[in-house]
Scaffold this active site. Structure first.
Site, PDB file in Angstrom:
ATOM      1  N   LYS A  16       0.991  -1.169  -0.001  1.00 49.76           N
ATOM      2  CA  LYS A  16       0.109   0.038  -0.186  1.00 49.76           C
ATOM      3  C   LYS A  16       0.759   1.175  -0.064  1.00 49.76           C
ATOM      4  CE  LYS A  16      -3.759   1.898   2.868  1.00 49.76           C
ATOM      5  NZ  LYS A  16      -4.464   1.930   3.971  1.00 49.76           N
ATOM      6  N   SER A  65      -9.228   2.173   3.469  1.00 42.64           N
ATOM      7  CA  SER A  65      -8.606   2.967   2.380  1.00 42.64           C
ATOM      8  C   SER A  65      -7.561   2.066   1.717  1.00 42.64           C
ATOM      9  CB  SER A  65      -7.673   3.802   3.241  1.00 42.64           C
ATOM     10  OG  SER A  65      -6.854   3.079   4.379  1.00 42.64           O
ATOM     11  N   SER A  99      -9.527  -0.349   7.299  1.00 45.86           N
ATOM     12  CA  SER A  99      -8.968  -0.437   6.303  1.00 45.86           C
ATOM     13  C   SER A  99      -8.379  -1.406   5.563  1.00 45.86           C
ATOM     14  CB  SER A  99      -7.831   0.783   6.135  1.00 45.86           C
ATOM     15  OG  SER A  99      -8.478   2.011   5.957  1.00 45.86           O
TER      16      SER A  99
HETATM   17  N1  GLN Z   1     -12.519   4.421   7.058  1.00 43.80           N
HETATM   18  C1  GLN Z   1     -11.932   4.644   8.139  1.00 43.80           C
HETATM   19  C2  GLN Z   1     -11.354   5.898   8.144  1.00 43.80           C
HETATM   20  O1  GLN Z   1     -11.609   6.786   7.128  1.00 43.80           O
HETATM   21  C3  GLN Z   1     -10.701   3.797   8.303  1.00 43.80           C
HETATM   22  C4  GLN Z   1      -9.637   4.040   7.594  1.00 43.80           C
HETATM   23  C5  GLN Z   1      -8.129   3.440   7.939  1.00 43.80           C
HETATM   24  O2  GLN Z   1      -8.496   2.158   8.578  1.00 43.80           O
HETATM   25  N2  GLN Z   1      -7.196   3.868   7.716  1.00 43.80           N
HETATM   26  O3  GLN Z   1     -10.731   6.734   8.983  1.00 43.80           O
END
Ligand code: GLN
Length: 476
Positions: free
Chosen positions: A80, A155, A179
């Site tokens: 990532k 994400s 994410s």
């Molecule tokens: N969707 C969550 C956020 O926007 C989790 C994102 C993540 O785990 N990096 O914070």
């Protein structure tokens, strides 16, 4: 979705490499072709084709010379775009870091390389890992291979599709609030969020430091188990990664009936898409038939989960992202005439809207006069949530929950509604608030051809049980 890997598991691949049925170069070439074929899905920000091929050649020669190969020899992995890899670009999908070259590697990346994993490229994601649909990115959205009109989740959306589309065997992602599990589930994969601190955060671009953890996505729990054994463990660069024994996750097996807690109230909630509800009911039935004990429990803190998560993570993000000031590194506005203007213009143009929204929210909840009302309170709520979950897990092996209340939405459909996105994180952020390990488990393909699944949470440091149980269910 069918498994289009030439060798579907790490062990199958390594057996074929050992007998000479295939070579590492052939394996890498296969994945490069898949990447080429999947360009439309916008999975990769950058592909390191030449380097991967050179490494494959080196490994084939070493093997022919009878050298001992690493545990991940021949295993093609994607990273990532928030994981640092020395002398390679890393951008957190942000204009702020667009041409930034990392001077060092994340500890997890170093450990992968040491065991001969082959890193094929870096994957698209939400900017600074903030989002749930992989739409907040300077590179444009990644598409779900099951339906390219829909999001892959986020994400770590690019990470998920990199495995879903068969362009690598394992994807390395990160989780602050879901994410790894949510995109894994949106793409029909297994996704593991380890216990906070199980994998060093050194070299992971920070979002919410007391939440962040590196996680893995793949098609086989056994593969995730092996890779976790390699990357987990203490690290002198991260004091939150304690010196605790790292079990051989890949050699743990799951025995006997398990006690699995679940929240019956959730099953009746209107907030969950009907397809997901039916699938959860089937899952519970199936687990019962297999001899496990399903234990209904109550949890009365759901209303506070999302607010606590967003107060705390935006607070941490506003602090973490203050280092991007246009001076030290990253984007600097070319026409700023004063220090103040450099900050303002660089940050206004370097960061996307969602990141700016969160920095503002975070600065607000930390500001004097509001600190007690928001930040401090959210910390107390976090503690309550943690204690309650730990109490449930002291009497049960796992907690079973949905991953997301909704199926992958159409790209663009929620773009102007940040709150809708935040609310959809309700089931995944729990594990991060409490630091617990959790795993997304795929089940079936639903009506619209979209993948379905659920998640299991376990007590701290119990990822071995989680992985072994998932493997056992898969085999059954
Ligand atoms: N969707 C969550 C956020 O926007 C989790 C994102 C993540 O785990 N990096 O914070």
């Amino acid at each position: 979705m069918k498994n289009d890997q030439p060798y579907p598991t790490i062990s199958a691949l390594q057996a074929a490499l050992a007998t000479g049925e295939t070579t590492t170069v052939a394996t890498v070439n296969h994945y490069l072709k898949r990447i080429e074929a999947a360009t439309d899905l916008n999975i990769y920000v950058e592909v390191w084709a030449e380097e991967a091929l050179q490494e494959a050649e080196r490994q084939d020669t070493a093997r022919a010379d009878g050298k001992k190969m690493g545990q991940l020899a021949g295993v093609v992995v994607s990273l990532k775009d928030v994981l640092c890899y020395a002398e390679h670009r890393v951008s957190a999908a942000s204009k702020m870091l667009k041409n930034f070259v990392s001077p060092y590697s994340a500890t997890a990346v170093e450990r992968l390389l040491k065991e001969d994993a082959i890193i094929i490229g870096r994957t698209n994601c939400d900017e600074f890992a903030m989002g749930s649909g992989n739409e907040n990115t300077v590179y444009g959205p990644t598409k779900n291979a099951a339906d390219p009109d829909r999001v892959p989740g986020g994400s770590s959306g690019g990470a998920a599709v990199s495995v879903q589309a068969g362009t690598c065997l394992i994807a390395v992602g990160s989780s602050t609030g879901g994410s790894v599990r949510q995109p894994a589930s949106f793409c029909g994969l297994y996704g593991l969020k380890p216990t906070y601190g199980r994998v060093s955060r050194h070299g992971l671009i920070a979002y919410g430091s007391s939440f962040d953890v590196i996680g893995l996505l793949g098609r086989e729990p056994a593969d995730l188990a092996l890779v976790l054994s390699v990357i987990a463990g203490a690290d002198e660069f991260d004091s939150t990664a304690p010196n605790r024994m790292v079990p051989r996750y890949d050699r743990t097996s799951s025995e006997g009936p398990k006690k699995i807690a679940y929240f019956p109230d959730l099953m009746h909630s209107d907030g969950i898409a009907p397809g997901i509800k039916t699938d959860l009911e089937n899952t519970l039935e199936d687990l019962k038939e297999k001899g496990h004990e399903l234990v209904p429990v109550t949890f009365d803190l759901f209303d506070y989960v999302v607010p606590a998560y967003y107060v705390l993570t935006t607070a941490e993000a506003s602090s973490n992202l203050s280092r991007f000031d246009g001076l030290r590194y990253g984007y600097r506005h070319p026409e700023a005439n004063s220090l103040e203007e450099t900050y303002r213009k660089s940050r206004s143009e370097g960061f996307g809207l969602e990141v700016q929204r969160r920095i503002l929210l975070g600065a607000f909840v930390l500001s004097s006069g509001y600190y007690d009302a928001y930040y401090e309170r959210a910390q107390k709520v976090r503690r309550l949530i943690r204690d309650r979950l730990m109490a449930i897990l002291s009497e049960n092996d796992f907690i079973l929950m949905p991953v997301s209340p909704s199926l992958p939405w159409k790209i663009g459909a929620q773009k102007d509604d940040p709150v809708a996105n935040y609310l959809a994180d309700i089931y995944t952020v729990l594990a991060n608030l409490a630091g617990l390990p959790a795993m997304a488990i795929p089940t079936a393909t639903g009506e619209q051809g979209l993948p379905l699944g659920y998640q299991l949470m376990a007590a701290n440091w119990n990822e071995a049980e989680l992985l072994a149980f998932a493997e056992r269910l898969k085999k059954a």
